[in-house]
Enzyme design. Sequence first.
Site, PDB file in Angstrom:
ATOM      1  N   LEU A  16      53.386 -85.835 -44.225  1.00  0.00           N
ATOM      2  CA  LEU A  16      53.173 -87.247 -44.568  1.00  0.00           C
ATOM      3  C   LEU A  16      54.339 -88.110 -44.096  1.00  0.00           C
ATOM      4  O   LEU A  16      54.289 -89.336 -44.188  1.00  0.00           O
ATOM      5  CB  LEU A  16      53.014 -87.381 -46.091  1.00  0.00           C
ATOM      6  CG  LEU A  16      51.802 -86.645 -46.676  1.00  0.00           C
ATOM      7  CD1 LEU A  16      51.873 -86.615 -48.188  1.00  0.00           C
ATOM      8  CD2 LEU A  16      50.505 -87.302 -46.215  1.00  0.00           C
ATOM      9  N   LYS A  66      65.294 -75.467 -41.949  1.00  0.00           N
ATOM     10  CA  LYS A  66      66.311 -76.169 -42.745  1.00  0.00           C
ATOM     11  C   LYS A  66      67.665 -75.465 -42.761  1.00  0.00           C
ATOM     12  O   LYS A  66      68.700 -76.123 -42.781  1.00  0.00           O
ATOM     13  CB  LYS A  66      65.823 -76.355 -44.189  1.00  0.00           C
ATOM     14  CG  LYS A  66      64.799 -77.460 -44.333  1.00  0.00           C
ATOM     15  CD  LYS A  66      64.475 -77.712 -45.793  1.00  0.00           C
ATOM     16  CE  LYS A  66      63.426 -78.809 -45.886  1.00  0.00           C
ATOM     17  NZ  LYS A  66      63.186 -79.258 -47.251  1.00  0.00           N
ATOM     18  N   ASP A 102      67.264 -83.887 -50.068  1.00  0.00           N
ATOM     19  CA  ASP A 102      66.416 -83.254 -51.086  1.00  0.00           C
ATOM     20  C   ASP A 102      67.105 -83.258 -52.453  1.00  0.00           C
ATOM     21  O   ASP A 102      66.434 -83.320 -53.485  1.00  0.00           O
ATOM     22  CB  ASP A 102      66.092 -81.805 -50.705  1.00  0.00           C
ATOM     23  CG  ASP A 102      65.083 -81.713 -49.569  1.00  0.00           C
ATOM     24  OD1 ASP A 102      64.281 -82.646 -49.406  1.00  0.00           O
ATOM     25  OD2 ASP A 102      65.106 -80.701 -48.839  1.00  0.00           O
ATOM     26  N   ALA A 127      62.332 -69.365 -55.451  1.00  0.00           N
ATOM     27  CA  ALA A 127      63.669 -69.062 -54.925  1.00  0.00           C
ATOM     28  C   ALA A 127      63.728 -69.265 -53.410  1.00  0.00           C
ATOM     29  O   ALA A 127      64.433 -68.558 -52.702  1.00  0.00           O
ATOM     30  CB  ALA A 127      64.047 -67.627 -55.295  1.00  0.00           C
ATOM     31  N   GLY A 129      63.713 -72.306 -50.019  1.00  0.00           N
ATOM     32  CA  GLY A 129      64.594 -73.377 -49.561  1.00  0.00           C
ATOM     33  C   GLY A 129      64.675 -74.538 -50.550  1.00  0.00           C
ATOM     34  O   GLY A 129      65.755 -75.083 -50.796  1.00  0.00           O
ATOM     35  N   ALA A 130      63.552 -74.886 -51.146  1.00  0.00           N
ATOM     36  CA  ALA A 130      63.539 -76.017 -52.075  1.00  0.00           C
ATOM     37  C   ALA A 130      64.386 -75.707 -53.304  1.00  0.00           C
ATOM     38  O   ALA A 130      65.065 -76.592 -53.843  1.00  0.00           O
ATOM     39  CB  ALA A 130      62.103 -76.323 -52.490  1.00  0.00           C
ATOM     40  N   ASN A 150      61.036 -65.543 -60.161  1.00  0.00           N
ATOM     41  CA  ASN A 150      60.445 -65.543 -58.820  1.00  0.00           C
ATOM     42  C   ASN A 150      59.677 -64.253 -58.597  1.00  0.00           C
ATOM     43  O   ASN A 150      59.998 -63.223 -59.186  1.00  0.00           O
ATOM     44  CB  ASN A 150      61.554 -65.662 -57.764  1.00  0.00           C
ATOM     45  CG  ASN A 150      61.004 -65.959 -56.387  1.00  0.00           C
ATOM     46  OD1 ASN A 150      60.204 -66.887 -56.227  1.00  0.00           O
ATOM     47  ND2 ASN A 150      61.395 -65.179 -55.396  1.00  0.00           N
ATOM     48  N   ILE A 217      57.180 -79.582 -57.835  1.00  0.00           N
ATOM     49  CA  ILE A 217      57.494 -80.206 -56.538  1.00  0.00           C
ATOM     50  C   ILE A 217      56.303 -80.157 -55.571  1.00  0.00           C
ATOM     51  O   ILE A 217      56.340 -80.778 -54.524  1.00  0.00           O
ATOM     52  CB  ILE A 217      58.772 -79.635 -55.883  1.00  0.00           C
ATOM     53  CG1 ILE A 217      58.575 -78.207 -55.425  1.00  0.00           C
ATOM     54  CG2 ILE A 217      59.969 -79.739 -56.815  1.00  0.00           C
ATOM     55  CD1 ILE A 217      59.575 -77.845 -54.337  1.00  0.00           C
TER      56      ILE A 217
HETATM   57  P1  ATR Z   1      60.317 -73.579 -49.662  1.00  0.00           P
HETATM   58  O1  ATR Z   1      61.325 -73.824 -48.591  1.00  0.00           O
HETATM   59  O2  ATR Z   1      59.288 -74.682 -49.763  1.00  0.00           O
HETATM   60  O3  ATR Z   1      60.924 -73.263 -50.990  1.00  0.00           O
HETATM   61  P2  ATR Z   1      59.793 -70.790 -49.125  1.00  0.00           P
HETATM   62  O4  ATR Z   1      61.206 -70.569 -48.782  1.00  0.00           O
HETATM   63  O5  ATR Z   1      58.738 -70.153 -48.292  1.00  0.00           O
HETATM   64  O6  ATR Z   1      59.431 -72.334 -49.154  1.00  0.00           O
HETATM   65  O7  ATR Z   1      59.585 -70.363 -50.659  1.00  0.00           O
HETATM   66  C1  ATR Z   1      58.331 -70.329 -51.250  1.00  0.00           C
HETATM   67  C2  ATR Z   1      58.465 -69.931 -52.728  1.00  0.00           C
HETATM   68  O8  ATR Z   1      57.146 -69.811 -53.272  1.00  0.00           O
HETATM   69  C3  ATR Z   1      59.126 -68.586 -52.976  1.00  0.00           C
HETATM   70  O9  ATR Z   1      59.786 -68.611 -54.218  1.00  0.00           O
HETATM   71  C4  ATR Z   1      57.919 -67.639 -53.019  1.00  0.00           C
HETATM   72  O10 ATR Z   1      58.138 -66.433 -53.711  1.00  0.00           O
HETATM   73  P3  ATR Z   1      58.757 -65.133 -52.935  1.00  0.00           P
HETATM   74  O11 ATR Z   1      60.240 -65.376 -52.880  1.00  0.00           O
HETATM   75  O12 ATR Z   1      58.392 -64.005 -53.788  1.00  0.00           O
HETATM   76  O13 ATR Z   1      58.116 -65.130 -51.581  1.00  0.00           O
HETATM   77  C5  ATR Z   1      56.949 -68.488 -53.776  1.00  0.00           C
HETATM   78  N1  ATR Z   1      55.562 -68.096 -53.589  1.00  0.00           N
HETATM   79  C6  ATR Z   1      54.758 -68.337 -52.528  1.00  0.00           C
HETATM   80  N2  ATR Z   1      53.522 -67.858 -52.732  1.00  0.00           N
HETATM   81  C7  ATR Z   1      53.522 -67.295 -53.972  1.00  0.00           C
HETATM   82  C8  ATR Z   1      52.539 -66.623 -54.781  1.00  0.00           C
HETATM   83  N3  ATR Z   1      51.289 -66.457 -54.333  1.00  0.00           N
HETATM   84  N4  ATR Z   1      52.907 -66.195 -56.009  1.00  0.00           N
HETATM   85  C9  ATR Z   1      54.157 -66.377 -56.470  1.00  0.00           C
HETATM   86  N5  ATR Z   1      55.134 -66.994 -55.760  1.00  0.00           N
HETATM   87  C10 ATR Z   1      54.822 -67.440 -54.533  1.00  0.00           C
END
Ligand code: ATR
Length: 273
Positions: A16, A66, A102, A127, A129-130, A150, A217
Site C-alpha cells: 500500500l 530489512k 517501524d 519473533a 523482523g517486525a 513463537n 500489526i
Molecule cells: P516479519 O518480518 O513480518 O516479522 P517474518 O520474519 O517472516 O516476518 O516472521 C513471521 C512471524 O510469523 C514469525 O514469528 C513466524 O513464526 P516462526 O518464527 O515460527 O516462523 C510467524 N508465523 C508465520 N506463520 C505462522 C503460523 N502459521 N503459525 C504461527 N506462527 C506463524
Amino acid sequence: MTRTYAIIGDPIDHSLSPALHNASFAFLRLDCTYIAYRIPRGDLTAAIADLKKIGIAGFNVTIPHKVDMMRLLDEIDEECRKVGATNTVVNTDGKLKGYNTDVCGFLDPIRKRNIDCTGTDVLLVGAGGAARAIIAGFANEKVRKITIANRTQQRAEEMVRFAKQLGVESEYMDLAKAGDSASSFRFIVNATSVGLKGMGCPISTRNITRDSIVYDIVYMPVETQLIQQAKEQGATIIYGWEMLLAQAMRSFEIWIGKPAPYEAMKLTLLGRF
Ligand code: ATR
C-alpha cells in the site's frame, strides 16, 4: 526534475506504500513519485547499484531485505543501529543513510492514546523482523518485561536475548500456553502473520480482559479474528493500519522534511481496504 522514491521487497505487488506516498505527493503538489520495485532475495546488491544509477531519492525496504540492506548503507541512524534492520533509506549523491521508522510507527498509536508503558508487562507473539522493532520500541518506553511466544522456539530465544541486550527483562513462553496466561499482561501484541487475509488467530483469546491492550500489526483485514475476539472481551484495541500509517508518515518526513498529510494518507489507506 521529478524525484523518484520506491519500495523494495518481495513480494511487493500488494504493498500500500505507493498509494500512500503518491497521495501525499499529489496532496502537497510535490514533484515526486513513488514506485514498487520487486527485488528477489539474492539480487539486492545489484539492484541497489541500479537504484543509485537512476538517482533514486530514497526508498522503503520490506521483507526479505530489512536486515540485509544494513550492510549496503554508508551511514546508519541510531535507532536503526539499535534494531539491526532498516525500512527507510535516503540517497544523497550516491551515499545511502538508513533509518528505521517501524519503531516510532509502532509506538505512535500507543502515544496517541496516552497509554503509559512504564513498568508494564508485554506478551509479544512472533519473533520475525517486525518483532525486533517492537522490542526496541517497548525498550525505549521502559516496560518491565517482554514475554515472547513463537511457533519456533529458537527464534523466540534470539528475541529474548535481543530484549535483554536492550536492558529489558525477557523470557520465552510456549505459543500453545500464551493464551491461557493472557490476563497477566497489560499488552498483547501480535507480530506474526497469523490473521492475514482473515486466516486464524495466533493465540486463544478467552483470558483476554477489559484491562488488556491488544495490538495486532496485521492490517489486512482491518478487523482480524484476534481483534474481533479481543473486542468481545472488552479489551482496548490498536489496529495494524495505525502502525502502517505512522511509519509511512515518518518516512515521508525524513525524505521531504515537511509534516506528512495525515488525513490524505489515512483516507487513501482506509479507502483501499
Ligand atoms: P516479519 O518480518 O513480518 O516479522 P517474518 O520474519 O517472516 O516476518 O516472521 C513471521 C512471524 O510469523 C514469525 O514469528 C513466524 O513464526 P516462526 O518464527 O515460527 O516462523 C510467524 N508465523 C508465520 N506463520 C505462522 C503460523 N502459521 N503459525 C504461527 N506462527 C506463524
